[in-house]
Design an enzyme around this catalytic site. Structure first.
Site, mmCIF file in Angstrom:
data_model
loop_
_atom_site.group_PDB
_atom_site.id
_atom_site.type_symbol
_atom_site.label_atom_id
_atom_site.label_comp_id
_atom_site.label_asym_id
_atom_site.label_seq_id
_atom_site.Cartn_x
_atom_site.Cartn_y
_atom_site.Cartn_z
ATOM 1 N N ASP A 143 138.702 -9.455 -91.600
ATOM 2 C CA ASP A 143 139.228 -10.499 -90.723
ATOM 3 C C ASP A 143 140.136 -11.397 -91.556
ATOM 4 O O ASP A 143 139.670 -12.103 -92.449
ATOM 5 C CB ASP A 143 138.072 -11.293 -90.127
ATOM 6 C CG ASP A 143 138.540 -12.300 -89.083
ATOM 7 O OD1 ASP A 143 139.722 -12.231 -88.691
ATOM 8 O OD2 ASP A 143 137.732 -13.146 -88.670
ATOM 9 N N SER A 178 144.151 -11.178 -83.324
ATOM 10 C CA SER A 178 142.841 -11.608 -82.831
ATOM 11 C C SER A 178 142.891 -12.408 -81.541
ATOM 12 O O SER A 178 141.866 -12.597 -80.893
ATOM 13 C CB SER A 178 142.137 -12.445 -83.906
ATOM 14 O OG SER A 178 142.798 -13.698 -84.044
ATOM 15 N N SER A 180 143.342 -15.471 -81.534
ATOM 16 C CA SER A 180 142.976 -16.825 -81.928
ATOM 17 C C SER A 180 143.948 -17.345 -82.982
ATOM 18 O O SER A 180 144.847 -18.125 -82.693
ATOM 19 C CB SER A 180 141.545 -16.845 -82.462
ATOM 20 O OG SER A 180 141.187 -18.128 -82.919
ATOM 21 N N GLN A 236 131.938 -10.159 -92.052
ATOM 22 C CA GLN A 236 131.652 -9.687 -90.702
ATOM 23 C C GLN A 236 131.161 -8.247 -90.666
ATOM 24 O O GLN A 236 130.860 -7.712 -89.597
ATOM 25 C CB GLN A 236 132.887 -9.868 -89.818
ATOM 26 C CG GLN A 236 133.208 -11.339 -89.594
ATOM 27 C CD GLN A 236 134.363 -11.570 -88.659
ATOM 28 O OE1 GLN A 236 134.609 -10.769 -87.757
ATOM 29 N NE2 GLN A 236 135.084 -12.654 -88.869
ATOM 30 N N ARG A 250 140.190 -14.392 -74.945
ATOM 31 C CA ARG A 250 139.772 -15.486 -75.807
ATOM 32 C C ARG A 250 139.563 -16.752 -74.983
ATOM 33 O O ARG A 250 140.255 -16.984 -73.987
ATOM 34 C CB ARG A 250 140.835 -15.756 -76.869
ATOM 35 C CG ARG A 250 140.805 -14.794 -78.041
ATOM 36 C CD ARG A 250 139.584 -15.017 -78.905
ATOM 37 N NE ARG A 250 139.754 -14.430 -80.236
ATOM 38 C CZ ARG A 250 138.896 -14.615 -81.233
ATOM 39 N NH1 ARG A 250 137.812 -15.344 -81.043
ATOM 40 N NH2 ARG A 250 139.105 -14.054 -82.404
ATOM 41 N N HIS A 351 127.767 17.579 -57.667
ATOM 42 C CA HIS A 351 126.728 18.414 -58.264
ATOM 43 C C HIS A 351 125.830 17.530 -59.126
ATOM 44 O O HIS A 351 126.118 16.349 -59.341
ATOM 45 C CB HIS A 351 127.339 19.546 -59.108
ATOM 46 C CG HIS A 351 128.150 19.055 -60.273
ATOM 47 N ND1 HIS A 351 129.463 18.666 -60.153
ATOM 48 C CD2 HIS A 351 127.831 18.873 -61.577
ATOM 49 C CE1 HIS A 351 129.930 18.271 -61.332
ATOM 50 N NE2 HIS A 351 128.959 18.381 -62.209
ATOM 51 N N ASP A 353 124.025 17.413 -62.945
ATOM 52 C CA ASP A 353 124.042 17.993 -64.290
ATOM 53 C C ASP A 353 122.643 17.883 -64.894
ATOM 54 O O ASP A 353 122.112 16.778 -65.058
ATOM 55 C CB ASP A 353 125.056 17.265 -65.175
ATOM 56 C CG ASP A 353 126.485 17.488 -64.715
ATOM 57 O OD1 ASP A 353 126.828 18.652 -64.473
ATOM 58 O OD2 ASP A 353 127.240 16.509 -64.600
ATOM 59 N N LYS A 562 110.078 -9.219 -51.695
ATOM 60 C CA LYS A 562 108.735 -9.253 -52.291
ATOM 61 C C LYS A 562 108.530 -10.655 -52.868
ATOM 62 O O LYS A 562 109.185 -11.035 -53.829
ATOM 63 C CB LYS A 562 108.600 -8.194 -53.379
ATOM 64 C CG LYS A 562 107.172 -8.006 -53.860
ATOM 65 C CD LYS A 562 107.082 -6.856 -54.859
ATOM 66 C CE LYS A 562 105.632 -6.516 -55.140
ATOM 67 N NZ LYS A 562 104.856 -7.655 -55.637
ATOM 68 N N ASP A 564 106.779 -13.802 -54.710
ATOM 69 C CA ASP A 564 105.978 -13.937 -55.928
ATOM 70 C C ASP A 564 104.797 -14.863 -55.667
ATOM 71 O O ASP A 564 104.736 -15.999 -56.142
ATOM 72 C CB ASP A 564 106.870 -14.493 -57.036
ATOM 73 C CG ASP A 564 106.312 -14.192 -58.410
ATOM 74 O OD1 ASP A 564 105.260 -13.547 -58.484
ATOM 75 O OD2 ASP A 564 106.934 -14.610 -59.397
#
Length: 852
Positions: A143, A178, A180, A236, A250, A351, A353, A562, A564
């Site tokens: 960076d 970036s 920034s 980083q 950003r 279909h 897989d 449902k 609680d």
């Protein structure tokens, strides 16, 4: 897209988009709708660079503000509780407990993250392994961060120096502005590099460039020496750190983006950061300059090996599918059963897989009709190329024009026990997800024609299981709804939710009046015996099974929220109400707002079924209900009832006007219930019913409800039976447990306890299920300490508790039932990450069973 909230279908997933007109970038007027539009269009290009990596987000719910008055943001690591269930997530341990990070591997997930204002997406330089562990570093990142007095031109100069060194090392870098201040350089690392090794390489590289160019480069984080220089931030590459993801927006005053660039662009004296609309335009013209690092860093370089055919058919950056960097494969160790996955593939021809793990790859067959539901039929299966192990978790939309273009979702997955694997015959027993559509089934694949890829096989459901017992028929395989079907085009709450009509085609004549229905019903015995007050119970199911069963019932879907709370049967004799819990215990005195006077249910006897619910800001709160459940004294009950009132949400009726209506279909019982409660007191409520399973799920998620219950409108009420015509779909996993021991507390908990040892009844006794140490308030700790103290015993009531967990434990008689939230069960039956929800005085230990 701007305007009112919209319920949309993206890649077969339903998602509600809200506040689309909200301005997130005030200086440019960029709205949330525009942000979502950008992420939806950039997603397929972005996915190769973030797939399989935990996403840390910076969220700006109220916008980024201006240069002068920046908006507030917060970091989000843990996926929020209201996130859709289809957002894939994996845990990473933290000091305060594990956090579930989202995995942005498909378009719907990226759009969801944009919907919750996750403007910036940050990822580490490693990916999760197929088993969910942190993998090796696969990318090196530098960076380049300009200090005061330096800018992009200086960063570009440093980038060229770094490129020369990295090129000689065989680590060709790719630049990203970036969005920034500076530039990032990404290089693909060879397999087997740890994050520590990557950090060391980056650190040495930064120091070497600094030594050659001390006037412009620094490798130290000290701000005092950075004026006019470029910091090469090597840190980083640490496995715990993240970098802004390529193509992420950003949270700056202007909507800039972290954009992959060409080296020619870095030579441009006018180099600048790009806005999101510019990124979309240039993508159409030049594509993705970072595509060689997509998916597995290193791109697509494979000529031979078990995955060579798979790789040859796909180009990284053009498909969201995982594209490995090499054609080899690594076999799984012998400690656990291999995995399988069945994916529903809406390509040119629909279909399924079927993929079986074998020697480090997924051996694959395309099955046009899916798994046969009966041993009396065989389904054609065509062998396809082997797929990488990462494909076992893949869901997404492959772009049109690419190989296999269309939407892929997981129909079911799990593990399988192999009996035989020959070139022409494979026999195995597969067990899918709990509550999933496959269940446990013994299958055979029999080759009938050809060899290798495109060879033809028969998929056969065996008549008997591996022990020789007859196998029951399974579920008929039907396609799930896709975005291009009419159902998927519904938008807005009015299109996706409406009360269920109880007089349409459920097999009962719509002309029959309620009086006629009741006259035809038998007279109920009165007062009801204990056996008459056993509630019908629901079967736990996945959303896929609920959808499938609802279709097979041949009537419009019937889905209820449902709540609680705690289940209660209400017995009204015309003058007074009595409430009975599932356990058979009476709880009338605890809820005077329900049972303390005239209920408004009329002058004749009735028995109703429902849930006692405490509300917090309009939402059910089990924690609030706890403050009511354990009270005994009339004075305490009356005092707390004023502060925490309870509602009685009715969803069924067993007796009305003295007639037993349990033999009537649910649709007709509902008509009777609505009529019966039409003049009930405000504390007694009949909530609406949904005619769309997905709409009910969506509403439950939006309002943070526990889940939904999907019912067959034609079904009768079967007292004391766990019915397959009533399916509960939980959005949070909960489990009832029996408290068996106390671990002493330390520090702030020295006066109470640290954790509770709990168990679940099994064939050999009360099977140890782990320890619960989180979710307790101080008041709860003190209350439990008082309730458990009289139950002390010298006898360990648990089976299978490890010696280390049993150390210093104070055992108690296993009499109290509690409920916990948890992540999953480990293979040995231990609750992973359990969290306390509360005691269940309405349940007895004998009723506790492991949730499927």
């Amino acid at each position: 897209m701007a305007g009112e909230d919209q319920l949309v279908s993206i890649g077969g997933r339903r998602l509600r988009l809200t506040n689309l007109d909200k301005v997130l970038y005030p200086e440019t007027g960029t709205t949330k709708a525009e942000v979502i539009d950008y992420y939806s269009r950039i997603a397929t290009t972005m996915i190769p660079h973030v797939v399989g990596r935990p996403v840390t987000r910076k969220r700006w719910p109220d916008g980024v503000g201006t240069e002068e008055h920046p908006g507030q943001f917060f970091f989000a690591k843990d996926l929020e509780p209201g996130a859709p269930a289809w957002v894939h997530r994996l845990p990473i341990p933290h000091s305060g407990g594990p956090k579930d990070y989202p995995l942005a591997g498909d378009v719907p997930t990226i759009v969801y993250l944009a919907q919750v204002a996750s403007l910036e997406l940050h990822v580490p330089q490693w990916r999760f392994t197929p088993s969910g562990e942190r993998g090796d570093a696969d990318r090196l990142v530098l960076d380049l961060d300009p200090g005061p007095g330096a800018g992009l031109a200086e960063c570009a100069e440093v980038a060229r120096w770094a490129r020369e060194i990295l090129g000689h090392m065989g680590l060709e870098p790719y630049p990203v502005t970036s969005g920034s201040k500076g530039i990032q350089l990404y290089s693909a690392l060879p397999p087997g590099q740890s994050s520590e090794q990557a950090s060391a390489i980056a650190h040495e590289l930064a120091r070497a460039i600094e030594a050659d160019h001390p006037d412009l480069v620094v490798s130290s984080m000290k701000k005092s020496i950075r004026g006019g220089r470029v910091l090469i931030d090597w840190s980083q590459n640490n496995g715990a750190k993240t970098t802004i993801a390529p193509y992420s927006m950003r949270g700056r005053p202007h909507p800039t983006v972290a954009v992959p660039r060409t080296w020619e662009e870095l030579d441009d004296p006018g180099l600048r950061h790009l806005w999101f609309d510019e990124v979309l335009e240039r993508l159409e013209g030049i594509g993705d300059p970072l595509s060689p690092l997509g998916f597995h860093a290193g791109g697509r370089s494979a000529d031979e090996g078990p995955l060579s055919t798979y790789i040859a058919k796909r180009t990284a950056g053009r498909t969201p599918e995982p594209v490995p960097s090499h054609p080899g494969a690594e076999a799984r160790g012998p400690d656990e059963l291999p995995i399988f996955v069945i994916q529903e593939h809406h390509a040119t021809a629909l279909h399924w897989d079927f993929r079986l793990e074998r020697d480090g790859v997924l051996v694959s067959w395309a099955v046009p009709r899916g798994v046969p539901h009966s041993y009396k039929r065989n389904n054609l299966a065509i062998q396809t190329e082997d797929h990488p192990m990462e494909y076992a978790t893949f869901e997404g939309t492959i772009p049109r024009g690419e190989y296999g273009g269309g939407t892929v979702t997981i129909w079911d997955d799990g593990r399988y026990a192999l009996e035989k694997w020959r070139d022409d015959e494979v026999i195995f027993t597969a067990e899918g997800r709990p509550g999933g559509p496959l269940g446990r089934v013994r299958l055979a694949l029999l080759r009938t024609q050809g060899e290798g890829e495109k060879s033809q096989w028969l998929l056969h459901r065996m008549k008997a299981d591996a022990e020789g017992r007859p196998q029951p028929d399974g579920m008929v395989v039907e396609p799930s709804p896709q975005a291009d079907e009419p159902r998927g085009r519904r938008t807005g709450a009015s299109a996706s939710r409406r009360p269920h009509s109880t007089s349409d085609s459920h097999g009962i004549s719509p002309e029959a009046t309620i009086d006629q229905l009741l006259e035809a019903a038998p007279v109920a015995s009165w007062p009801p015996a204990a056996a008459d007050l056993r509630p019908m119970l629901s079967t736990t199911a996945s959303p896929d099974r609920a959808r499938s069963d609802a279709r097979q019932w041949g009537a419009p879907a019937w889905a209820e929220a449902k709540w609680d709370g705690i289940r209660a049967l209400g017995v009204w004799d015309g003058t007074a109400m009595r409430l009975w819990a599932r356990s058979g215990n009476e709880s009338t005195a605890k809820y005077p707002e329900i049972a303390g006077g005239d209920t408004g249910l009329g002058d004749e006897p009735c028995v109703v079924d429902g849930e006692l619910v405490a509300l917090d800001g309009g939402r059910p709160s089990f924690a609030l209900l706890q403050t009511r459940m354990n009270l005994v004294g009339p004075g305490d009950v009356a005092r707390v009832a004023k502060r925490t009132p309870v509602h009685y949400y009715l969803f069924d009726v067993l007796v009305a006007r003295g007639r037993d209506v349990t033999g009537l279909p649910l649709a007709e019982r509902r008509r009777i219930l609505e009529d019966l409660a039409s003049r009930a007191i405000p504390a007694i409520v009949v909530p609406p019913v949904f005619d769309d399973v997905d709409a009910a799920l969506d509403a439950s998620r939006r309002f943070d409800l526990e889940g939904i219950v999907v019912k067959d409108p034609r079904s009768t009420y079967r007292r004391g039976i766990r019915s397959e015509s009533s399916l509960k779909v939980k959005l949070t996993r909960t489990q009832e447990v029996v408290i068996a021991g106390i671990r002493p507390g330390q520090g702030g908990r020295a006066s109470t306890f640290g954790s509770l040892l709990v168990g679940i009844p099994g064939p050999e006794g009360l099977q140890y299920a782990g320890r619960v140490g989180t979710g307790f308030s101080d008041a709860t700790l003190r209350s439990l300490q008082k309730q458990l103290a009289p139950l002390g015993t010298d006898v360990n009531p648990l089976v299978g508790v490890p010696a280390l967990d049993a150390r210093d434990v104070l055992w108690v008689r296993p009499e109290l039932v509690a409920e916990v939230e948890f992540g999953e069960f480990t293979p040995s039956g231990i609750l992973r990450h359990p969290r306390w929800r509360g005691l269940r005085p309405d349940k007895s230990p004998g009723e506790v069973a492991r949730e499927s």
